[in-house]
Design an enzyme around this catalytic site. Structure first.
Site, PDB file in Angstrom:
ATOM      1  N   ASP A 188       0.802  -1.233   0.000  1.00 11.50           N
ATOM      2  CA  ASP A 188       0.000   0.000   0.000  1.00 11.50           C
ATOM      3  C   ASP A 188       0.836   1.287   0.000  1.00 11.50           C
ATOM      4  O   ASP A 188       0.290   2.376  -0.109  1.00 11.50           O
ATOM      5  CB  ASP A 188      -0.999   0.006   1.166  1.00 11.50           C
ATOM      6  CG  ASP A 188      -0.359  -0.349   2.501  1.00 11.50           C
ATOM      7  OD1 ASP A 188       0.839  -0.692   2.517  1.00 11.50           O
ATOM      8  OD2 ASP A 188      -1.062  -0.294   3.522  1.00 11.50           O
ATOM      9  N   GLU A 275       9.897  -3.727  13.791  1.00 12.81           N
ATOM     10  CA  GLU A 275      11.129  -3.275  13.139  1.00 12.81           C
ATOM     11  C   GLU A 275      12.301  -3.336  14.123  1.00 12.81           C
ATOM     12  O   GLU A 275      13.394  -3.804  13.775  1.00 12.81           O
ATOM     13  CB  GLU A 275      10.952  -1.841  12.617  1.00 12.81           C
ATOM     14  CG  GLU A 275       9.882  -1.672  11.537  1.00 12.81           C
ATOM     15  CD  GLU A 275       8.464  -1.471  12.089  1.00 12.81           C
ATOM     16  OE1 GLU A 275       8.253  -1.651  13.311  1.00 12.81           O
ATOM     17  OE2 GLU A 275       7.566  -1.128  11.290  1.00 12.81           O
TER      18      GLU A 275
END
Ligand code: NAG
Ligand code: NAG
Length: 329
Positions: A188, A275
């Site tokens: 996206d 992350e």
């Protein structure tokens, strides 16, 4: 028997015929000459056209050769772009946009991981058509880890098992000395082509700004102006994270990934810590390689596609009338 006047008439008639023959002869000669003239002209034209066609053909084949050499530059490190994806109304639109970006990037290998137990025809056809070198993998998310319809999208970790499946594939298929870079490219986001030039020569882990994320216009690493090293981030949301950075904001060199067999994502990481979880197993803050003009340029945006409202479609499905089942959207 001919009368006198009849003989006269015959002479006049023969005279006329002779005159007409002469005229006709002149007309024929003129026509013949004109024809010759045009033939000569057109012959010169054809020769010229033929020569032009030849150079065009030569130029075209040379151009074609140039085109073919772009993705085949043997010394370019390959970018392995990992895209987790799942079936939803906007899936084809998102993947179409992403594939059209990737088609412009030389030496890119697209790893698509479907959140499904087997590969879908929609993804397979789309990627085949794109002509991009690719691998399609699958990794179904167990039911208890799936988002429910009304859940906010941060409630459960997303893409964890799919990204881990891709990391596993890379560990099985790359050799320690392969020149390659790994990048997590969600379907996206919007990517500018400069981003791929920036990440291609990553030695360990490279970082750069990401637009429209974490409640900010841009989330970016802060550099020491003297050393050019990363000293922190401007993040507003949970800035205490070890690496307050978006998934789209870093790339990893393949040799580094292969040298750390335990580096992967975790289903049990706190919200926003995916992350950090991966990067902590790979590097330290001072070793990060800032890119994008010392982190002053934005080449990737965390855009979100609005979920389309399909009330009318759902109502028709319930009534089993006028469903758009026969057309792939
Ligand atoms: C072919 O390429 C040459 C050099 O690039 C150019 O000068 C010429 O106009 C081209 N000819 C055609 C017919 O495209
Ligand atoms: C994509 O192409 C491969 C190789 O040509 C073929 O085996 C596969 O069936 C294709 N997939 C789809 C969904 O068309």
């Amino acid at each position: 028997m001919l009368s006198n006047s009849g003989v006269d008439e015959l002479f006049i008639y023969q005279d006329m015929r002779r005159g007409m023959k002469r005229k006709l002869f002149i007309v024929f000669v003129a026509l013949f000459l004109t024809l010759l003239f045009f033939l000569a002209l057109s012959d010169r034209g054809t020769t010229r056209l033929y020569k032009e066609l030849e150079t065009l053909r030569f130029n075209f084949s040379r151009l074609l050769g140039d085109c073919e050499t772009v993705p085949r530059k043997p010394d370019l490190p390959v970018i392995y772009a990992i895209t987790p994806t799942y079936a939803r109304p906007v899936q084809k639109a998102e993947l179409t946009r992403l594939s059209h970006t990737f088609r412009l990037v030389p030496a890119l290998h697209w790893i698509i991981v479907e959140d499904a137990s087997k590969p879908s025809a929609l993804v397979g056809k789309l990627v085949n058509k794109s002509g991009i070198p690719h691998t399609i993998l699958t990794a179904p998310t167990p039911k208890e880890w799936k988002l429910r319809e009304k859940d906010p999208n941060w409630k459960k970790p997303r893409g964890v098992l799919q990204r881990n499946r891709a990391l596993q594939w890379l560990r099985e298929n790359l050799k320690p000395k392969d020149k390659a870079v790994i990048y997590f490219a969600d379907d996206d986001n919007v990517y500018s082509l400069e981003l791929f030039d920036e990440m291609r020569w990553t030695k360990g882990v490279s970082v750069w700004p990401v637009g429209l994320v974490g409640g900010l216009l841009v989330e970016r690493p802060i550099l020491n102006p003297k050393t050019g090293r990363v000293t922190g981030w401007n993040a507003a949301w949970r800035p205490e994270r070890p690496f307050p950075i978006d998934m789209a904001g870093f790339a990893i060199s393949a040799p580094l990934l292969l040298s750390r067999p335990n580096a992967k994502f975790s289903l049990t990481s706190d919200r926003g810590f995916q992350e950090s979880h991966l990067l902590q197993a790979l590097t330290t803050r001072d070793k990060l390689e800032p890119r994008a003009d010392r982190c002053t340029k934005v080449y990737v945006w965390h855009t979100r596609t609005e979920s389309p409202k399909l009330n009318a479609e759902l109502a028709r499905r319930k009534a089993k009338k006028n469903m758009n089942d026969e057309i792939e959207v």
